[in-house]
Design a protein around this motif. Sequence first.
Motif, PDB file in Angstrom:
ATOM      1  N   ASP A  46       0.833  -1.213   0.000  1.00 13.65           N
ATOM      2  CA  ASP A  46       0.000   0.000   0.000  1.00 13.65           C
ATOM      3  C   ASP A  46       0.862   1.256   0.000  1.00 13.65           C
ATOM      4  N   LEU A  47       2.034   1.197   0.628  1.00 16.15           N
ATOM      5  CA  LEU A  47       2.921   2.357   0.666  1.00 16.15           C
ATOM      6  C   LEU A  47       3.409   2.732  -0.725  1.00 16.15           C
ATOM      7  N   ILE A  48       3.669   1.738  -1.545  1.00 13.38           N
ATOM      8  CA  ILE A  48       4.145   2.009  -2.902  1.00 13.38           C
ATOM      9  C   ILE A  48       3.044   2.703  -3.697  1.00 13.38           C
ATOM     10  N   LYS A  49       1.801   2.194  -3.567  1.00 12.18           N
ATOM     11  CA  LYS A  49       0.668   2.830  -4.244  1.00 12.18           C
ATOM     12  C   LYS A  49       0.492   4.259  -3.754  1.00 12.18           C
ATOM     13  N   ALA A  51       2.755   6.231  -2.416  1.00 13.67           N
ATOM     14  CA  ALA A  51       3.868   7.063  -2.874  1.00 13.67           C
ATOM     15  C   ALA A  51       3.682   7.441  -4.341  1.00 13.67           C
ATOM     16  N   ASN A  52       3.209   6.498  -5.155  1.00 14.20           N
ATOM     17  CA  ASN A  52       2.970   6.797  -6.568  1.00 14.20           C
ATOM     18  C   ASN A  52       1.872   7.847  -6.724  1.00 14.20           C
ATOM     19  N   GLU A  53       0.791   7.710  -5.929  1.00 16.35           N
ATOM     20  CA  GLU A  53      -0.290   8.692  -5.983  1.00 16.35           C
ATOM     21  C   GLU A  53       0.199  10.069  -5.548  1.00 16.35           C
ATOM     22  N   LYS A  54       1.030  10.080  -4.513  1.00 18.64           N
ATOM     23  CA  LYS A  54       1.561  11.343  -4.011  1.00 18.64           C
ATOM     24  C   LYS A  54       2.454  12.003  -5.062  1.00 18.64           C
TER      25      LYS A  54
END
Length: 193
Positions: A46-49, A51-54
């Motif tokens: 979830d952190l990768i998702k 970070a990508n959204e951010k």
Amino acid sequence: MAEKLQPIRVIYCPICSLPPEYCEFGSDFEKCKPWLIQNVPHLYPDLIKEANEKDTDQISDKLQSTGISSGTSAAAATSASKQEVVKRLPGGKIKKKDRQEVVIEKVIRNKRKCITTVKGLELFGIKLSDASKKLGKKFATGASVVKGPTEKDQIDVQGDIAYDIVEFITDTWPDVPEAAIFFIEDGRKVPAA
């Protein structure tokens, strides 16, 4: 013959010094996130998702701010950049700002003896040591500065002087309004005025 077992190598987060599985329960998970994404991405997908959204949000904000547009969106962008910085305590709790108020509480000990506790005078810029001396002289009792249960200094005055002390505080220190003085009676905060 059975193979010799090798010890398990445990990876620890350099920020919170916990294993990566427990970083989310540590004191500041936000600081651990970049290290977790870089070193153990399989534990927190979830952190990768996130970070990508951010990243996409930041890029779109930059494109919007550099683009030619009306003056209202530029004003909105500057107001959004001037957000207040909120102080956070360990565990993610937000620190509340202390209200400027004086709280007077009467504590009964040994059946007939009373102690009047005055909290919050320091918020008005009053030195507690000077205030305790003045209170002791005015009411002819012992008065001292002690640490309270919340680790804040307070003044303990011997005797039941809770109602007389309000007039003395407002006369001696005009910076303290009578509306900012409260009593604690039966566990409730009651205004002195």
